[in-house]
Scaffold this motif. Structure first.
Motif, mmCIF file in Angstrom:
data_model
loop_
_atom_site.group_PDB
_atom_site.id
_atom_site.type_symbol
_atom_site.label_atom_id
_atom_site.label_comp_id
_atom_site.label_asym_id
_atom_site.label_seq_id
_atom_site.Cartn_x
_atom_site.Cartn_y
_atom_site.Cartn_z
ATOM 1 N N ARG A 1 6.632 -4.231 -7.003
ATOM 2 C CA ARG A 1 6.190 -5.138 -8.067
ATOM 3 C C ARG A 1 7.372 -5.499 -8.972
ATOM 4 O O ARG A 1 8.270 -4.700 -9.204
ATOM 5 C CB ARG A 1 5.080 -4.477 -8.891
ATOM 6 C CG ARG A 1 3.857 -4.073 -8.085
ATOM 7 C CD ARG A 1 3.131 -5.296 -7.534
ATOM 8 N NE ARG A 1 2.019 -4.921 -6.685
ATOM 9 C CZ ARG A 1 0.788 -4.693 -7.137
ATOM 10 N NH1 ARG A 1 0.542 -4.763 -8.428
ATOM 11 N NH2 ARG A 1 -0.182 -4.386 -6.291
ATOM 12 N N GLY A 2 7.341 -6.705 -9.486
ATOM 13 C CA GLY A 2 8.390 -7.145 -10.392
ATOM 14 C C GLY A 2 9.725 -7.339 -9.722
ATOM 15 O O GLY A 2 10.774 -7.324 -10.369
ATOM 16 N N GLN B 1 7.072 -14.337 -10.153
ATOM 17 C CA GLN B 1 6.529 -15.169 -11.224
ATOM 18 C C GLN B 1 6.891 -16.639 -11.035
ATOM 19 O O GLN B 1 6.301 -17.516 -11.671
ATOM 20 C CB GLN B 1 7.074 -14.681 -12.572
ATOM 21 C CG GLN B 1 6.569 -13.305 -12.993
ATOM 22 C CD GLN B 1 5.103 -13.339 -13.375
ATOM 23 O OE1 GLN B 1 4.638 -14.256 -14.039
ATOM 24 N NE2 GLN B 1 4.354 -12.333 -12.930
ATOM 25 N N SER C 1 11.746 -14.701 -8.640
ATOM 26 C CA SER C 1 10.841 -13.564 -8.656
ATOM 27 C C SER C 1 9.444 -14.046 -8.290
ATOM 28 O O SER C 1 9.215 -15.258 -8.115
ATOM 29 C CB SER C 1 10.817 -12.910 -10.046
ATOM 30 O OG SER C 1 10.112 -13.728 -10.967
ATOM 31 N N ASP D 1 3.351 -12.657 -7.534
ATOM 32 C CA ASP D 1 3.224 -11.305 -8.080
ATOM 33 C C ASP D 1 1.772 -10.829 -8.099
ATOM 34 O O ASP D 1 1.508 -9.625 -8.051
ATOM 35 C CB ASP D 1 3.783 -11.251 -9.508
ATOM 36 C CG ASP D 1 5.231 -10.755 -9.537
ATOM 37 O OD1 ASP D 1 5.719 -10.305 -8.476
ATOM 38 O OD2 ASP D 1 5.859 -10.818 -10.604
ATOM 39 N N SER E 1 12.881 -9.093 -7.979
ATOM 40 C CA SER E 1 13.622 -10.358 -8.040
ATOM 41 C C SER E 1 14.616 -10.404 -6.888
ATOM 42 O O SER E 1 15.186 -9.380 -6.499
ATOM 43 C CB SER E 1 14.363 -10.493 -9.366
ATOM 44 O OG SER E 1 13.460 -10.556 -10.447
#
Length: 429
Positions: free
Chosen positions: A159-160, A173, A171, A250, A162
């Motif tokens: 998770r998270g 997001q 990423s 994500d 990049s």
């Protein structure tokens, strides 16, 4: 001269047919497992391209490979502990590649540290066939190695995460995703995905392939490599957003959970849930190539069957470079023709064959892939990690079975089968 000495002399003189004749001429009770193994090896040598003979089986290479890794892993850990990783990056990769080369002709890997243990992540790079080798290797890791290392197969979900490459940094997001369920297969549910990333539009216009690589790699990191392999049936990159409401990349794992779709990073789960059933129109010609008489079967490695039917052998070439053989045992079904529940009896016979080989050759000598039923023959598909042990055990089983003959054939279309047993009179051959 003792028979064992005579067999050795014939083997040294490449007189393989004499070995076959001598062993097949013995009464059943005198055929020891060692002699059956000699018989299989003689057929191996006399069959030419029908089989590849390896100096070491993959089972032996795996044991040796872990011994090599055990001796060199301290150096690997020392390199990973260096503060300036850039200065030792090349040596780190070269050291790990050298340790793994005792087993694999080519393997992709990643190294890490989770705060408690070092991690070696073996990646199949989207190849289901490679996954079987990696899982086998992983399952034989010695406790002495596992004291310091987690041996993982497939990139783990992160998770998270990049990703930076080609002058871009993105990423989960930054990526919008549209999900569609496709078919449900066994306990797995397939999905198709469409992805859009505004930040990558300039790169998309100049080199679309780089965008595909970036987004597919990011997807594997967020979802997990094995989950992506298992679930994602179709993957598209868009150059404009859709009208429908998207989710962010994500958020994809949580969204799939709400859709009752499990994202597993367990390679055993992946392989156990990859069985598919198939049907074919059987060739009625009894002289047709092996397997062309099949009308129904199941497999968890459809790629090797499809290549075999197309007359291709890329997967087999890759297997052989590592000392692995994939193939099938074949035997006539006419012995079961008068059984009231013929279908059940045929499947029971196959199950008995699997159990016997695993018990006598060792449960790590082969991995069962599936089986098929034809109008003339039955087929048992497998990957052999120790081919001689598998063929010797199979030959012993068939000797005490109701079938008249049995053979082994690799998943190469243009080679001959290797006879394991034949009770037919000479004129019937």
């Amino acid at each position: 001269m003792k028979l064992t000495e005579q067999l050795q002399e014939w083997n040294e003189n490449d007189e393989y047919q004499k070995i076959i004749d001598a062993i097949e001429g013995l009464p059943d009770e005198e055929r020891t497992p060692e002699l059956i193994s000699d018989l299989a090896r003689a057929y191996n040598n006399i069959a030419g391209p029908a089989l590849h003979y390896f100096e070491q089986s993959f089972r032996e290479k795996t044991a040796e490979g872990w011994s090599v890794f055990e001796k060199g892993e301290a150096r690997l850990r020392a390199l990973m502990d260096q503060k300036d990783q850039g200065a030792v990056r090349e040596e780190l990769i070269e050291t790990c590649s050298g340790l793994l080369s005792a087993v694999f002709s080519d393997v992709s890997f990643e190294l890490g540290f989770n705060g408690k243990k070092y991690e070696l992540i073996l990646t199949p790079e989207g190849k289901r066939t490679k996954l079987f080798e990696l899982v086998y290797f992983q399952s034989h890791a010695p406790s002495s190695v596992l004291e310091h290392w987690n041996i993982l197969v497939g990139r783990q979900p992160s998770r998270g995460y990049s990703l930076g490459a080609f002058g871009e940094m993105i990423s989960g997001q930054d990526v919008q995703v549209w999900i569609e369920k496709t078919e449900e297969q066994s306990r797995s549910k397939h999905i198709s995905l469409e992805l859009y990333c505004e930040k990558l539009l300039p790169l998309f216009k100049t080199d679309e392939s780089k965008v595909w690589w970036l987004l597919s790699t990011l997807l594997e990191q967020i979802l997990g490599e094995l989950a992506a392999m298992e679930l994602v049936e179709d993957f598209q990159v868009l150059d404009a957003p859709k009208d429908a409401v998207p989710v962010l990349l994500d958020e994809l794992p949580e969204m799939l959970k709400k859709m009752d779709i499990e994202c597993s990073s367990d390679p055993e789960h992946f392989l156990e849930n990859s069985f598919i059933g198939y049907e074919m129109v059987p060739d009625q010609n009894p002289e047709a190539d092996w397997r062309l008489d099949v009308f129904a079967g199941s497999t968890r490695c459809a790629a090797v069957i499809n290549e075999y039917l197309r007359g291709e052998s890329d997967i087999m070439d890759e297997f052989h470079r590592d000392g692995v053989t994939a193939g099938f045992l074949c035997y006539p079904l006419d012995s079961f023709a008068h059984e009231e529940e013929r279908g059940r009896v045929v499947l029971d016979f196959r199950d008995e064959l699997i159990a016997y080989v695993l018990e006598n050759a060792g449960d790590d000598a082969m991995t069962f892939l599936g089986g098929a039923t034809g109008i003339y023959c039955g087929y048992l598909d497998f990957i052999a990690w120790d081919l001689n042990a598998v063929l010797a055990s199979a030959a012993a089983f068939f000797e005490n079975s109701p079938v008249e003959w049995a053979a082994f054939h690799s998943f190469r279309r243009n080679v001959n089968a290797v006879r394991l047993m034949d009770k037919r009179p000479a004129e019937a051959e």
